[in-house]
Design an enzyme around this catalytic site. Structure first.
Site, mmCIF file in Angstrom:
data_model
loop_
_atom_site.group_PDB
_atom_site.id
_atom_site.type_symbol
_atom_site.label_atom_id
_atom_site.label_comp_id
_atom_site.label_asym_id
_atom_site.label_seq_id
_atom_site.Cartn_x
_atom_site.Cartn_y
_atom_site.Cartn_z
ATOM 1 N N ARG A 28 11.581 15.357 8.852
ATOM 2 C CA ARG A 28 11.133 14.076 9.379
ATOM 3 C C ARG A 28 12.270 13.332 10.084
ATOM 4 O O ARG A 28 13.410 13.326 9.611
ATOM 5 C CB ARG A 28 10.554 13.209 8.257
ATOM 6 C CG ARG A 28 9.324 13.825 7.647
ATOM 7 C CD ARG A 28 8.451 12.846 6.890
ATOM 8 N NE ARG A 28 7.395 13.611 6.223
ATOM 9 C CZ ARG A 28 6.284 14.041 6.823
ATOM 10 N NH1 ARG A 28 6.060 13.741 8.094
ATOM 11 N NH2 ARG A 28 5.392 14.757 6.168
ATOM 12 N N ILE A 30 14.481 10.288 11.073
ATOM 13 C CA ILE A 30 14.856 9.114 10.252
ATOM 14 C C ILE A 30 14.443 7.793 10.891
ATOM 15 O O ILE A 30 14.421 6.782 10.200
ATOM 16 C CB ILE A 30 16.388 9.005 9.946
ATOM 17 C CG1 ILE A 30 17.230 9.361 11.139
ATOM 18 C CG2 ILE A 30 16.775 9.758 8.706
ATOM 19 C CD1 ILE A 30 18.655 8.846 10.986
ATOM 20 N N ASN A 83 13.585 15.957 24.659
ATOM 21 C CA ASN A 83 14.564 15.233 25.465
ATOM 22 C C ASN A 83 15.720 16.183 25.739
ATOM 23 O O ASN A 83 16.260 16.781 24.798
ATOM 24 C CB ASN A 83 15.061 13.999 24.708
ATOM 25 C CG ASN A 83 13.951 12.997 24.440
ATOM 26 O OD1 ASN A 83 13.067 12.817 25.267
ATOM 27 N ND2 ASN A 83 13.977 12.370 23.274
ATOM 28 N N GLU A 91 20.039 12.560 22.445
ATOM 29 C CA GLU A 91 21.127 11.926 21.690
ATOM 30 C C GLU A 91 21.819 12.893 20.750
ATOM 31 O O GLU A 91 23.009 12.738 20.471
ATOM 32 C CB GLU A 91 20.588 10.725 20.907
ATOM 33 C CG GLU A 91 20.188 9.580 21.824
ATOM 34 C CD GLU A 91 19.578 8.408 21.077
ATOM 35 O OE1 GLU A 91 19.396 8.508 19.846
ATOM 36 O OE2 GLU A 91 19.290 7.401 21.745
ATOM 37 N N HIS A 96 16.043 20.317 19.832
ATOM 38 C CA HIS A 96 14.994 19.894 18.903
ATOM 39 C C HIS A 96 13.748 19.490 19.665
ATOM 40 O O HIS A 96 13.821 18.947 20.765
ATOM 41 C CB HIS A 96 15.470 18.733 18.009
ATOM 42 C CG HIS A 96 16.037 17.566 18.761
ATOM 43 N ND1 HIS A 96 17.314 17.564 19.273
ATOM 44 C CD2 HIS A 96 15.492 16.380 19.098
ATOM 45 C CE1 HIS A 96 17.540 16.418 19.878
ATOM 46 N NE2 HIS A 96 16.437 15.677 19.804
HETATM 47 P P1 AMP Z 1 16.915 12.762 20.834
HETATM 48 O O1 AMP Z 1 17.022 11.443 21.519
HETATM 49 O O2 AMP Z 1 15.778 13.598 21.370
HETATM 50 O O3 AMP Z 1 18.227 13.505 20.809
HETATM 51 O O4 AMP Z 1 16.486 12.437 19.360
HETATM 52 C C1 AMP Z 1 17.302 12.596 18.252
HETATM 53 C C2 AMP Z 1 16.486 12.131 17.090
HETATM 54 O O5 AMP Z 1 17.170 12.501 15.908
HETATM 55 C C3 AMP Z 1 16.222 10.626 17.030
HETATM 56 O O6 AMP Z 1 14.813 10.388 17.060
HETATM 57 C C4 AMP Z 1 16.855 10.220 15.686
HETATM 58 O O7 AMP Z 1 16.113 9.234 15.025
HETATM 59 C C5 AMP Z 1 16.875 11.524 14.941
HETATM 60 N N1 AMP Z 1 17.886 11.637 13.912
HETATM 61 C C6 AMP Z 1 19.196 11.308 13.997
HETATM 62 N N2 AMP Z 1 19.829 11.580 12.849
HETATM 63 C C7 AMP Z 1 18.896 12.093 12.006
HETATM 64 C C8 AMP Z 1 18.937 12.564 10.653
HETATM 65 N N3 AMP Z 1 20.065 12.574 9.937
HETATM 66 N N4 AMP Z 1 17.782 12.997 10.109
HETATM 67 C C9 AMP Z 1 16.642 12.976 10.820
HETATM 68 N N5 AMP Z 1 16.544 12.573 12.095
HETATM 69 C C10 AMP Z 1 17.664 12.123 12.683
#
Ligand code: AMP
Ligand code: ZN
Length: 114
Positions: A28, A30, A83, A91, A96
């Protein structure tokens, strides 16, 4: 080293896992943007979708995402987002797929909120 999602794969950082198979892991997000917001990743590190050249792994990821959507009971509809790289809003630099659902998602444009 230092990759957040590799650390999740290794169990060094906790996550709420919802699915796992030989090549993929799903957990999930966060900061959920919808009632169901799950990230599906390859266990093997790839920076992004840009680097995904293995069609078998591509199929496994897509299949895992569809499995998660069924497991989350998203029969009303859901969305898959990848993304990719900085201008794509990425990010975390470990490939993913976002599985999003559980509410009306509206337009696919980013200005609509997802
Ligand atoms: P992106 O902008 O596609 O790189 O999305 C990265 C996603 O990772 C974001 O939606 C964050 O909320 C999620 N994220 C960051 N750190 C964690 C974590 N430790 N566990 C779960 N999700 C995370
Ligand atoms: Zn990684």
């Amino acid at each position: 080293m230092g990759c957040l999602f590799c650390q999740i794969v290794e169990g060094e950082i906790p996550s709420e896992q919802v699915y796992e198979d030989a090549t993929c892991l799903a957990f999930r997000d966060i900061r959920p943007q919808a009632p169901s917001h799950v990230l599906v990743i390859p266990k093997q590190h790839l920076d992004s979708l840009w680097d995904l050249e293995d069609p078998e792994l591509a199929g496994q990821l897509l299949s895992a995402a569809a499995h998660v959507a069924r497991q989350e009971k998203l029969e009303r509809g859901w969305r898959l987002i990848a993304n990719t790289r900085s201008e794509g809003g990425q990010e975390v630099d470990h490939l993913h797929l976002h599985v999003l659902g559980g509410r009306p998602l509206g337009s696919m444009l980013p200005s609509a909120g997802v």
